[in-house]
Design a protein around this motif. Structure first.
Motif, PDB file in Angstrom:
ATOM      1  N   SER A  33     -21.581  45.889  30.157  1.00  7.97           N
ATOM      2  CA  SER A  33     -22.433  46.254  29.043  1.00  7.97           C
ATOM      3  C   SER A  33     -22.139  45.347  27.866  1.00  7.97           C
ATOM      4  O   SER A  33     -21.059  44.769  27.768  1.00  7.97           O
ATOM      5  N   ILE A  34     -23.102  45.231  26.990  1.00  6.20           N
ATOM      6  CA  ILE A  34     -22.952  44.441  25.774  1.00  6.20           C
ATOM      7  C   ILE A  34     -23.351  45.315  24.588  1.00  6.20           C
ATOM      8  O   ILE A  34     -24.379  45.988  24.631  1.00  6.20           O
ATOM      9  N   GLY A  35     -22.522  45.288  23.576  1.00  7.58           N
ATOM     10  CA  GLY A  35     -22.802  46.050  22.378  1.00  7.58           C
ATOM     11  C   GLY A  35     -22.983  45.140  21.182  1.00  7.58           C
ATOM     12  O   GLY A  35     -22.435  44.035  21.122  1.00  7.58           O
ATOM     13  N   TRP A  36     -23.775  45.605  20.240  1.00  6.21           N
ATOM     14  CA  TRP A  36     -23.996  44.908  18.979  1.00  6.21           C
ATOM     15  C   TRP A  36     -23.310  45.664  17.852  1.00  6.21           C
ATOM     16  O   TRP A  36     -23.371  46.899  17.791  1.00  6.21           O
ATOM     17  N   PHE A  37     -22.689  44.918  16.972  1.00  9.43           N
ATOM     18  CA  PHE A  37     -21.994  45.461  15.822  1.00  9.43           C
ATOM     19  C   PHE A  37     -22.386  44.642  14.605  1.00  9.43           C
ATOM     20  O   PHE A  37     -22.768  43.482  14.723  1.00  9.43           O
ATOM     21  N   ARG A  38     -22.279  45.236  13.436  1.00  7.79           N
ATOM     22  CA  ARG A  38     -22.594  44.497  12.225  1.00  7.79           C
ATOM     23  C   ARG A  38     -21.624  44.850  11.123  1.00  7.79           C
ATOM     24  O   ARG A  38     -21.049  45.937  11.096  1.00  7.79           O
ATOM     25  N   ALA A  91     -26.490  41.984   7.147  1.00  3.81           N
ATOM     26  CA  ALA A  91     -25.111  41.974   7.619  1.00  3.81           C
ATOM     27  C   ALA A  91     -24.917  40.777   8.539  1.00  3.81           C
ATOM     28  O   ALA A  91     -25.875  40.092   8.901  1.00  3.81           O
ATOM     29  N   VAL A  92     -23.668  40.545   8.920  1.00  2.00           N
ATOM     30  CA  VAL A  92     -23.372  39.616   9.994  1.00  2.00           C
ATOM     31  C   VAL A  92     -23.348  40.422  11.285  1.00  2.00           C
ATOM     32  O   VAL A  92     -22.654  41.443  11.370  1.00  2.00           O
ATOM     33  N   TYR A  93     -24.085  39.975  12.271  1.00  2.00           N
ATOM     34  CA  TYR A  93     -24.198  40.679  13.536  1.00  2.00           C
ATOM     35  C   TYR A  93     -23.363  40.004  14.604  1.00  2.00           C
ATOM     36  O   TYR A  93     -23.390  38.777  14.752  1.00  2.00           O
ATOM     37  N   TYR A  94     -22.634  40.806  15.365  1.00  2.00           N
ATOM     38  CA  TYR A  94     -21.759  40.334  16.420  1.00  2.00           C
ATOM     39  C   TYR A  94     -22.087  41.065  17.715  1.00  2.00           C
ATOM     40  O   TYR A  94     -22.573  42.197  17.683  1.00  2.00           O
ATOM     41  N   CYS A  95     -21.777  40.433  18.835  1.00  2.00           N
ATOM     42  CA  CYS A  95     -21.877  41.133  20.098  1.00  2.00           C
ATOM     43  C   CYS A  95     -20.551  41.026  20.841  1.00  2.00           C
ATOM     44  O   CYS A  95     -19.773  40.087  20.635  1.00  2.00           O
ATOM     45  N   ASN A  96     -20.284  42.002  21.692  1.00  2.00           N
ATOM     46  CA  ASN A  96     -19.026  42.086  22.404  1.00  2.00           C
ATOM     47  C   ASN A  96     -19.163  43.169  23.471  1.00  2.00           C
ATOM     48  O   ASN A  96     -20.157  43.888  23.518  1.00  2.00           O
ATOM     49  N   VAL A  97     -18.154  43.268  24.318  1.00  2.00           N
ATOM     50  CA  VAL A  97     -18.069  44.401  25.223  1.00  2.00           C
ATOM     51  C   VAL A  97     -17.481  45.556  24.428  1.00  2.00           C
ATOM     52  O   VAL A  97     -16.377  45.435  23.893  1.00  2.00           O
ATOM     53  N   PRO A  98     -18.215  46.650  24.309  1.00  2.00           N
ATOM     54  CA  PRO A  98     -17.723  47.769  23.492  1.00  2.00           C
ATOM     55  C   PRO A  98     -16.373  48.261  23.973  1.00  2.00           C
ATOM     56  O   PRO A  98     -16.116  48.308  25.184  1.00  2.00           O
ATOM     57  N   PRO A  99     -15.494  48.630  23.041  1.00  5.83           N
ATOM     58  CA  PRO A  99     -15.695  48.659  21.599  1.00  5.83           C
ATOM     59  C   PRO A  99     -15.332  47.374  20.868  1.00  5.83           C
ATOM     60  O   PRO A  99     -15.403  47.328  19.638  1.00  5.83           O
ATOM     61  N   GLY A 100     -14.968  46.349  21.601  1.00  5.79           N
ATOM     62  CA  GLY A 100     -14.549  45.058  21.055  1.00  5.79           C
ATOM     63  C   GLY A 100     -13.457  44.494  21.932  1.00  5.79           C
ATOM     64  O   GLY A 100     -12.365  44.176  21.453  1.00  5.79           O
ATOM     65  N   LEU A 101     -13.731  44.384  23.203  1.00 10.89           N
ATOM     66  CA  LEU A 101     -12.720  44.041  24.196  1.00 10.89           C
ATOM     67  C   LEU A 101     -12.285  42.578  24.127  1.00 10.89           C
ATOM     68  O   LEU A 101     -11.135  42.262  24.447  1.00 10.89           O
ATOM     69  N   TYR A 102     -13.168  41.715  23.712  1.00 13.09           N
ATOM     70  CA  TYR A 102     -12.889  40.285  23.695  1.00 13.09           C
ATOM     71  C   TYR A 102     -12.878  39.754  22.271  1.00 13.09           C
ATOM     72  O   TYR A 102     -13.335  40.431  21.344  1.00 13.09           O
ATOM     73  N   PRO A 103     -12.348  38.537  22.092  1.00 14.16           N
ATOM     74  CA  PRO A 103     -12.332  37.973  20.734  1.00 14.16           C
ATOM     75  C   PRO A 103     -13.738  37.892  20.148  1.00 14.16           C
ATOM     76  O   PRO A 103     -14.699  37.564  20.843  1.00 14.16           O
ATOM     77  N   TRP A 104     -13.821  38.198  18.865  1.00 14.87           N
ATOM     78  CA  TRP A 104     -15.100  38.156  18.180  1.00 14.87           C
ATOM     79  C   TRP A 104     -15.543  36.726  17.934  1.00 14.87           C
ATOM     80  O   TRP A 104     -14.743  35.857  17.605  1.00 14.87           O
ATOM     81  N   GLY A 105     -16.833  36.482  18.090  1.00 13.71           N
ATOM     82  CA  GLY A 105     -17.394  35.178  17.808  1.00 13.71           C
ATOM     83  C   GLY A 105     -17.704  35.018  16.336  1.00 13.71           C
ATOM     84  O   GLY A 105     -17.246  35.793  15.488  1.00 13.71           O
ATOM     85  N   GLN A 106     -18.490  34.000  16.031  1.00 13.06           N
ATOM     86  CA  GLN A 106     -18.831  33.720  14.643  1.00 13.06           C
ATOM     87  C   GLN A 106     -19.834  34.713  14.070  1.00 13.06           C
ATOM     88  O   GLN A 106     -19.894  34.897  12.856  1.00 13.06           O
TER      89      GLN A 106
END
Length: 114
Positions: A33-38, A91-106
């Motif tokens: 799964s992929i989640g979006w965060f801001r 906002a700045v929008y990021y995606c990751n495997v919830p809840p943030g399993l991998y390093p955050w991108g730009q």
């Protein structure tokens, strides 16, 4: 390791649309799964939306009915379609495997003018 690259951000007028691609690379077989965060300046990061490989979705109350997540499994890319944008979506929008399993991108900056 899995990496995510967000794109598609920009400046839009309130009420307008944007589509944010999230491209995954690396060990993408590990991604179900992929989640979006801001995150806006001075605010905590918040969950926006989530989509799994099977297509099920989950949205924050603040964006429900306005944002739609989708996945192109062949391209290992998820998309967040944002419609009826509001100034509070800035906002700045990021995606990751919830809840943030991998390093955050730009991340990608979304700015909504009122």
């Amino acid at each position: 390791q899995v990496q995510f690259v967000e794109s598609g951000g920009g400046l839009v007028q309130a009420g307008g649309p944007l589509r944010l691609p999230c491209a995954a690379s690396g060990s993408t077989f590990r991604v179900d799964s992929i989640g979006w965060f801001r995150q806006a300046p001075g605010n905590q990061g918040e969950f926006v939306a989530r989509i799994c490989r099977g297509g099920s979705t989950e949205y924050a109350d603040s964006v429900k009915g306005r944002f739609t997540a989708s996945i192109d499994n062949a391209k290992d890319t998820a998309y967040l379609q944002m419609d009826s944008l509001k100034s509070e979506d800035t906002a700045v929008y990021y995606c990751n495997v919830p809840p943030g399993l991998y390093p955050w991108g730009q991340g990608t900056q979304v700015t909504v003018s009122s």
